[in-house]
Design a protein around this motif. Structure first.
Motif, mmCIF file in Angstrom:
data_model
loop_
_atom_site.group_PDB
_atom_site.id
_atom_site.type_symbol
_atom_site.label_atom_id
_atom_site.label_comp_id
_atom_site.label_asym_id
_atom_site.label_seq_id
_atom_site.Cartn_x
_atom_site.Cartn_y
_atom_site.Cartn_z
ATOM 1 N N THR A 36 -26.790 -28.489 10.156
ATOM 2 C CA THR A 36 -27.137 -29.902 10.010
ATOM 3 C C THR A 36 -27.251 -30.589 11.364
ATOM 4 O OG1 THR A 36 -24.780 -30.406 9.668
ATOM 5 C CG2 THR A 36 -26.143 -30.114 7.698
ATOM 6 N N ARG A 37 -26.438 -30.172 12.327
ATOM 7 C CA ARG A 37 -26.559 -30.751 13.676
ATOM 8 C C ARG A 37 -27.886 -30.352 14.307
ATOM 9 N NH1 ARG A 37 -20.960 -31.167 17.117
ATOM 10 N NH2 ARG A 37 -19.582 -31.852 15.431
ATOM 11 N N ARG A 38 -28.257 -29.088 14.158
ATOM 12 C CA ARG A 38 -29.508 -28.634 14.772
ATOM 13 C C ARG A 38 -30.715 -29.315 14.136
ATOM 14 N NH1 ARG A 38 -30.043 -22.712 14.164
ATOM 15 N NH2 ARG A 38 -28.284 -22.664 12.712
ATOM 16 N N TYR A 62 -23.290 -38.950 7.170
ATOM 17 C CA TYR A 62 -22.117 -38.079 7.165
ATOM 18 C C TYR A 62 -21.885 -37.546 5.754
ATOM 19 C CZ TYR A 62 -21.421 -40.524 11.566
ATOM 20 O OH TYR A 62 -21.601 -41.054 12.831
ATOM 21 N N ASP A 63 -21.189 -36.401 5.668
ATOM 22 C CA ASP A 63 -20.928 -35.761 4.386
ATOM 23 C C ASP A 63 -19.642 -36.267 3.739
ATOM 24 O OD1 ASP A 63 -21.714 -33.749 2.433
ATOM 25 O OD2 ASP A 63 -19.936 -32.648 3.075
ATOM 26 N N PHE A 69 -13.091 -36.105 15.518
ATOM 27 C CA PHE A 69 -14.016 -37.060 16.120
ATOM 28 C C PHE A 69 -15.290 -36.405 16.669
ATOM 29 C CE2 PHE A 69 -10.187 -39.635 16.019
ATOM 30 C CZ PHE A 69 -10.695 -40.878 15.662
ATOM 31 N N SER A 70 -15.374 -35.082 16.634
ATOM 32 C CA SER A 70 -16.548 -34.424 17.203
ATOM 33 C C SER A 70 -17.826 -34.796 16.451
ATOM 34 C CB SER A 70 -16.364 -32.897 17.195
ATOM 35 O OG SER A 70 -16.359 -32.383 15.877
ATOM 36 N N THR A 71 -17.716 -35.083 15.157
ATOM 37 C CA THR A 71 -18.904 -35.468 14.388
ATOM 38 C C THR A 71 -19.471 -36.782 14.905
ATOM 39 O OG1 THR A 71 -17.996 -34.374 12.422
ATOM 40 C CG2 THR A 71 -19.804 -35.924 12.074
ATOM 41 N N PHE A 75 -23.076 -37.605 17.075
ATOM 42 C CA PHE A 75 -24.049 -38.632 16.707
ATOM 43 C C PHE A 75 -24.284 -39.592 17.862
ATOM 44 C CE2 PHE A 75 -24.731 -42.948 14.892
ATOM 45 C CZ PHE A 75 -26.017 -42.744 14.406
ATOM 46 N N ALA A 76 -23.223 -40.015 18.531
ATOM 47 C CA ALA A 76 -23.368 -40.952 19.653
ATOM 48 C C ALA A 76 -24.221 -40.345 20.766
ATOM 49 C CB ALA A 76 -21.987 -41.337 20.186
#
Length: 401
Positions: A36-38, A62-63, A69-71, A75-76
């Protein structure tokens, strides 16, 4: 007036895992990692390459609550790379009450209020965006009823997380009618929640872009976002842009009574899927149907799929094999016929069907939420009959000498 494009995305589910694969152990970690990040990074790449004016995310970025906090930090960082306005709506998975951790939002991100419908204006583009974030996971009311009248002289975009008129394939949240949306007088409704791309109307445009990365075997086909072109203050084109990094595919072949022909059908199905996937890794569910007297082995069939992919220079792994075949060799059919008749007759009993569906519903509720996402358990009678066919094929195979 200005001519520009914007991106409409939804249901990104950052850091949500792919379901039903990790236990297999044969899929390389590099294929499953950070899908999902890629896909999200690919969306940012597209936005920059197309020089869009802004990005709209219509819920479920978000899921659920962040594990750490890495998610949010990911995003930031991506928003800094985006470098242009992003308008963010919260849906049922990332409702205000669901996400308990928080970071200061990037300067280019504007989040719609969860208390009331909020409007944002981009004067330089002549755009007004209207949206109402979910305050809680469950929103039974039609939020679109509270959206304001369109701003005169501007392109008006409604951003809404809703099941709309979905017939029940997805959970019902903030339901609304397409007719009511079209009467709002907006130029475009950017919807989220339904994971399959759907264009519900074109005058005005009412669009589900679908999710950006399939997460289980029922989310097949190309996934991505919508690129919307605006000229002279009106939407002139909406195109689907593919962003998924791994593709779920459904392979369905007829069994027949010839093992050689069955292998050929599997090879053709794999080659067709590979041609449509543009070199992406594939995660496949193979369903074998029809009548057959062959003794079918799920593990061997999965290996045949892998072998066909290797020959086609494609990357494919099999999530599961579904045997939905009827019939047996003549002698076996005669011996098993009474048992098969009794087995099939059970589904003609309404009370037994209802009891089986109740048992399956109770089983589904006992499983963790993450395990229920891609669960292939029937919820209606037609699905129960399909499962019964598969169950009989397995039982008959075990009973054969």
């Amino acid at each position: 007036m200005a001519s520009y494009s914007f991106l409409h995305a939804a249901d990104i589910h950052l850091d949500s895992p792919l379901v039903g694969l990790r236990a297999r152990g044969d899929v390389p970690e590099a294929v499953l990692r950070d899908c999902t990040r890629r896909a999200f990074s690919a969306m940012v790449d597209l936005a920059v390459a197309e020089q869009v004016g802004f990005v709209v995310i219509a819920g479920d970025l978000y899921d659920g609550n962040w594990k750490d906090f890495s998610t949010g930090l990911f995003f930031a960082a991506e928003m800094r790379r985006l470098g242009r306005p992003c308008f963010l709506l919260r849906g049922n998975h990332d409702a205000r009450s669901v996400i308990t951790r928080a970071l200061r939002p990037p300067a280019n991100v504007r989040e719609f209020s969860s208390r009331t419908c909020e409007s944002f204006v981009l004067d330089e583009l002549g755009v007004a965006l209207h949206g109402h974030s979910f305050p809680n996971r469950a929103v039974p009311e039609d939020l679109s009823a509270g959206y304001p009248a369109p701003h005169p002289g501007r392109l008006n975009i409604g951003v809404l997380h809703s099941s709309a008129e979905d017939p029940g394939e997805h959970e019902t949240y903030a339901p609304c009618s397409v007719a009511a949306l079209t009467l709002k007088g907006y130029d475009y409704f950017a919807l989220g929640h339904v994971h399959e791309r759907r264009v519900l109307a074109e005058r005005p445009w009412v669009v589900f872009p679908g999710n950006m990365q399939g997460r289980h075997a029922r989310e097949t086909g190309a996934k991505g976002c919508s690129l919307v072109r605006v000229e002279d203050g009106r939407v002139v084109a909406v195109t689907h842009r593919v962003l998924d990094v791994v593709r779920w595919v459904a392979l369905e072949v007829e069994a027949g009574d010839d093992a050689v022909l069955l292998r050929q059908r599997i090879t053709q199905a794999v080659r067709s899927a590979a041609a449509a996937c543009d070199a992406r890794p594939m995660l496949a569910r193979l369903t074998v149907t029809g009548e057959s007297g062959l003794a079918l082995d799920a593990e061997q069939l999965a290996a045949e799929c892998r072998n066909a992919a290797i020959e086609a220079d494609a990357a494919l792994w099999v999530e599961s094999v579904k045997l939905r075949v009827r019939g047996a060799a003549p002698l076996e059919a005669e011996l098993l016929a009474p048992l098969h008749e009794a087995f099939a007759a059970g589904l003609d009993d309404p009370a037994l069907r209802a009891a089986l569906l109740d048992d399956l519903a109770a089983l589904r509720q006992r499983l963790p939420a993450a395990a229920r996402v891609g669960l292939d358990l029937p919820e209606v009678e037609d699905g129960l009959r399909a499962l019964a066919g598969e169950a009989w094929a397995i039982a008959a195979g075990l009973l054969r000498p």
